[in-house]
Design an enzyme around this catalytic site. Sequence first.
Site, PDB file in Angstrom:
ATOM      1  N   PHE A   1       0.861  -1.176   0.000  1.00 37.30           N
ATOM      2  CA  PHE A   1       0.000   0.000   0.000  1.00 37.30           C
ATOM      3  C   PHE A   1       0.898   1.226   0.000  1.00 37.30           C
ATOM      4  O   PHE A   1       1.584   1.521   0.982  1.00 37.30           O
ATOM      5  CB  PHE A   1      -0.928   0.052   1.210  1.00 37.30           C
ATOM      6  CG  PHE A   1      -1.873   1.232   1.140  1.00 37.30           C
ATOM      7  CD1 PHE A   1      -3.061   1.128   0.449  1.00 37.30           C
ATOM      8  CD2 PHE A   1      -1.548   2.446   1.716  1.00 37.30           C
ATOM      9  CE1 PHE A   1      -3.923   2.220   0.333  1.00 37.30           C
ATOM     10  CE2 PHE A   1      -2.385   3.544   1.619  1.00 37.30           C
ATOM     11  CZ  PHE A   1      -3.586   3.429   0.926  1.00 37.30           C
TER      12      PHE A   1
ATOM     13  N   ASP B   1       9.646   2.945   1.523  1.00 32.70           N
ATOM     14  CA  ASP B   1       8.449   3.697   1.899  1.00 32.70           C
ATOM     15  C   ASP B   1       8.280   3.566   3.405  1.00 32.70           C
ATOM     16  O   ASP B   1       7.736   2.590   3.898  1.00 32.70           O
ATOM     17  CB  ASP B   1       7.232   3.149   1.155  1.00 32.70           C
ATOM     18  CG  ASP B   1       5.940   3.893   1.495  1.00 32.70           C
ATOM     19  OD1 ASP B   1       5.918   4.632   2.509  1.00 32.70           O
ATOM     20  OD2 ASP B   1       4.944   3.726   0.773  1.00 32.70           O
TER      21      ASP B   1
ATOM     22  N   LYS C   1       3.126  11.379   6.859  1.00 32.30           N
ATOM     23  CA  LYS C   1       2.334  11.177   8.072  1.00 32.30           C
ATOM     24  C   LYS C   1       2.925  11.876   9.304  1.00 32.30           C
ATOM     25  O   LYS C   1       2.691  13.051   9.523  1.00 32.30           O
ATOM     26  CB  LYS C   1       2.104   9.695   8.309  1.00 32.30           C
ATOM     27  CG  LYS C   1       1.231   9.055   7.231  1.00 32.30           C
ATOM     28  CD  LYS C   1       0.692   7.731   7.615  1.00 32.30           C
ATOM     29  CE  LYS C   1      -0.072   7.055   6.480  1.00 32.30           C
ATOM     30  NZ  LYS C   1      -1.282   7.788   6.045  1.00 32.30           N
TER      31      LYS C   1
END
Length: 401
Positions: free
Chosen positions: A141, A226, A255
């Site tokens: 994801f 990531d 984030k």
Amino acid sequence: MSATETAIASAEAHSAHNYHPLPVVVASAEGAWMTDVEGRRYLDLLAGYSALNFGHGNRRLIDAAKAQLERVTLTSRAFHHDRFADFCTELAALCGMEMVLPMNTGAEAVETAVKTARKWGYRVKGVPDGMAKIIVASDNFHGRTTTIISFSTDPEARADYGPYTPGFEIVPYGDLTALREAMTENTVAVLIEPIQGEAGVLVPPAGYLPGVRELTRERNVLFIADEIQSGLGRTGKTFALEHEGVVPDMYVLGKALGGGVVPVSAVVSSAEILGVFRPGEHGSTFGGNPLACAVALEVIAMLRTGEYQERAAELGDHLHRELGLLAGGGAVETVRGRGLWAGVDIAPALGTGREISERLMEERVLVKDTHGSTIRIAPPLVISKEDLDWGLDRLRTVLSA
């Protein structure tokens, strides 16, 4: 209707149904706790998918944002501003890298990493134009753009959005043999999550990440990590790759970099790699804006102390010990994760992950389900041990009902 029912009914009537949130309407929050419109308090064990690593309303971050709000919030990259150089310098130092390319959302940063890898492949590696390939892992994801979902294996994320972007090859996560066999002279990068979050907090086999590093170095291929969810303290280290002594060619961050205050993301790499960009070839109006830089600089300063990483490590050990006691007892099948991050597979006979999340909500604990009967636990790193134990007690109550 209650205030909760009224708010949810209005949202259902006037917003696209691209999410299926739990039926709680948050009105305020502080630390690891959120309060709804009815005045009920809930323990947040999700932390905005790691965007709230430092808790809700962290005073240092709010003060940094307020101070910057009084000065200047946006210039666009048409001009320099006085927070930009410090942000890039400090983030590069935190990552042990040389250059930063700031964006806003995680998906933007992943798109930037993809563009960087392709441009590097053509200009530096010498791959023929239009032939660059990037290898990714199944069950990944990385975001929701049309290019990113083109290399997703999740039908819900991918269906009905074609035609899909070419140039990607998917191999099984954790399989070095498959990765080696997929590499060709036109491979420019391997893009992976050191721990797969959306897939259920999947930790790869020991030796996999060092193996990826060795393979990519041997084949002159970029290793793109990531760390949007796993990085910036979540796993007990600044980066999840540190647990295996691995340094990638490029970090993709987001984030927690914005402290739960503003969206901030970035690609961080070497001067050779990010140096492939020339003015006008890539950009973002809000990327690296003064407000974002001010908040992110405070995040970086907090991480430099090491206290949040240490806290995540210590409380994470406690979390996994307690969850481990539940595994094998009939209610919990498997527990995975690292630091203050866990994927808990609930026995299907007890209910789906969504149903368990709803029952926990009734007990005033908020988590999120994924992939059937899995729930994810990722509290803010500032949570107290007492509050964490209170939440775990509520989980035991739900599982024993």
